[in-house]
Design an enzyme around this catalytic site. Sequence first.
Site, PDB file in Angstrom:
ATOM      1  N   MET A  24      -1.872  -6.303  -8.775  1.00 53.20           N
ATOM      2  CA  MET A  24      -2.505  -6.141  -7.466  1.00 53.20           C
ATOM      3  C   MET A  24      -3.532  -7.239  -7.207  1.00 53.20           C
ATOM      4  O   MET A  24      -4.569  -7.297  -7.869  1.00 53.20           O
ATOM      5  CB  MET A  24      -3.144  -4.761  -7.367  1.00 53.20           C
ATOM      6  CG  MET A  24      -2.161  -3.615  -7.518  1.00 53.20           C
ATOM      7  SD  MET A  24      -2.982  -2.009  -7.702  1.00 53.20           S
ATOM      8  CE  MET A  24      -3.590  -2.125  -9.404  1.00 53.20           C
ATOM      9  N   HIS A 178       2.120  -4.399  -0.044  1.00 53.60           N
ATOM     10  CA  HIS A 178       3.251  -5.065   0.600  1.00 53.60           C
ATOM     11  C   HIS A 178       4.568  -4.691  -0.062  1.00 53.60           C
ATOM     12  O   HIS A 178       4.649  -4.541  -1.280  1.00 53.60           O
ATOM     13  CB  HIS A 178       3.034  -6.569   0.587  1.00 53.60           C
ATOM     14  CG  HIS A 178       1.936  -7.000   1.507  1.00 53.60           C
ATOM     15  ND1 HIS A 178       0.630  -7.106   1.089  1.00 53.60           N
ATOM     16  CD2 HIS A 178       1.941  -7.309   2.827  1.00 53.60           C
ATOM     17  CE1 HIS A 178      -0.130  -7.488   2.118  1.00 53.60           C
ATOM     18  NE2 HIS A 178       0.648  -7.606   3.170  1.00 53.60           N
ATOM     19  N   ALA A 213       9.222   1.291  -9.102  1.00 49.40           N
ATOM     20  CA  ALA A 213       7.859   1.222  -8.569  1.00 49.40           C
ATOM     21  C   ALA A 213       7.835   1.870  -7.195  1.00 49.40           C
ATOM     22  O   ALA A 213       8.821   1.851  -6.472  1.00 49.40           O
ATOM     23  CB  ALA A 213       7.397  -0.238  -8.470  1.00 49.40           C
ATOM     24  N   GLY A 215       5.140   4.989  -5.470  1.00 48.88           N
ATOM     25  CA  GLY A 215       4.896   6.426  -5.439  1.00 48.88           C
ATOM     26  C   GLY A 215       4.852   7.087  -6.797  1.00 48.88           C
ATOM     27  O   GLY A 215       4.788   8.317  -6.885  1.00 48.88           O
ATOM     28  N   GLY A 236       0.549   1.274  -9.351  1.00 43.39           N
ATOM     29  CA  GLY A 236      -0.522   0.504  -8.743  1.00 43.39           C
ATOM     30  C   GLY A 236      -1.691   1.343  -8.283  1.00 43.39           C
ATOM     31  O   GLY A 236      -2.805   1.209  -8.771  1.00 43.39           O
TER      32      GLY A 236
END
Length: 361
Positions: A24, A178, A213, A215, A236
Amino acid sequence: MASGNLLHQWFPTAERPLIISAPMFTVANGALAAAVTKAGGLGMVPAGMDPTATSPHLAALDEQLTIARQILTNSSSAGVDGSPVPLPIGVGFLTLLASAEAYRANVLPIVRKHRPAFVWLFGSDPADYEPLVGLFHEAGAEWGIKVFVQVGTVEAARQAVRCGADVVVAQGSDAGGHQFAAAASVVTLVPEIVDALRGETEFRDRKVAVVAAGGIVDGRGVAAALALGADAVAMGTRFMTCPESDSSPFVRKAILSTSDGGATTTRSSVNDAIMGYPTWSKLYAGRTILHPGLDDIANGVPIEQVHKSFVEAVAEGDETRMITFAGTGVGLANKSQPAGEIVHEVRAEALAVIANLKGNL
């Protein structure tokens, strides 16, 4: 497509199920990455998007990789030839401004200096990754560097593998930040990508792993991703509130106070324009917690005025108009924990879920 234990062959310090912290930008750093790796996951350091010679992003990358090495291996650790041992973390590149020559001249020296175990590419048209994948494979051939490519559709996964990717990161639409503007959730995206890469003749002899990746916040999500066919997961949003992260106080507060992410977050292509950062192509959108700027746009306020209001709010320290990228799982990220503690907890939860399912079937 052969996967199975590939990730654990490539990254022997990792424990199963493998949890990767997402790269991130402005949030992850060397300390967070090192903590995740020390806990048996794979941590990542963001490299930003500016590959030019005077890039502050690359200067920060060099600094954060040095910090990660000091934490993980002691900066004096070296191989028999005196070179640094491979660093068991990854580097995430936003390739929006990708130039193969700029990467060759300015990025590869940093990669060779620190020897990260893998790099993660995201932001280009999926068909355009081949030059960068080749550059990284060539630069890191000595220590077996692997290249991850983040995708949001089945066709993009095919293109990434054709470009030479070792790992496809299948990012579903529940992700924060994004992502592909047109994407499914991991529930359908991951198994369809796995089926394509394992079943289609073109890919049957390729050694490619799939990381899920979007959720995934706790052990239940990890167990589900493995059941869908993923070899590992990336997370993340939950790591954004770690004490090691570089998240702003308003971001931490927003994430910890937000629940019901399907109703309180939304995907939009205008967030970058509101912030004055319209770099991403129309291929991508971003998921954020709901904020007044989106209401303004919906009510017909010109984007120039919404951007002006955002800039004024930043100058005045007005948090009400700030923009927080977060996934739909934000309601499950309800406490701040050290990064290593999260990895241990989520892994234990996943194993317990799997064991419980076995016992009930």
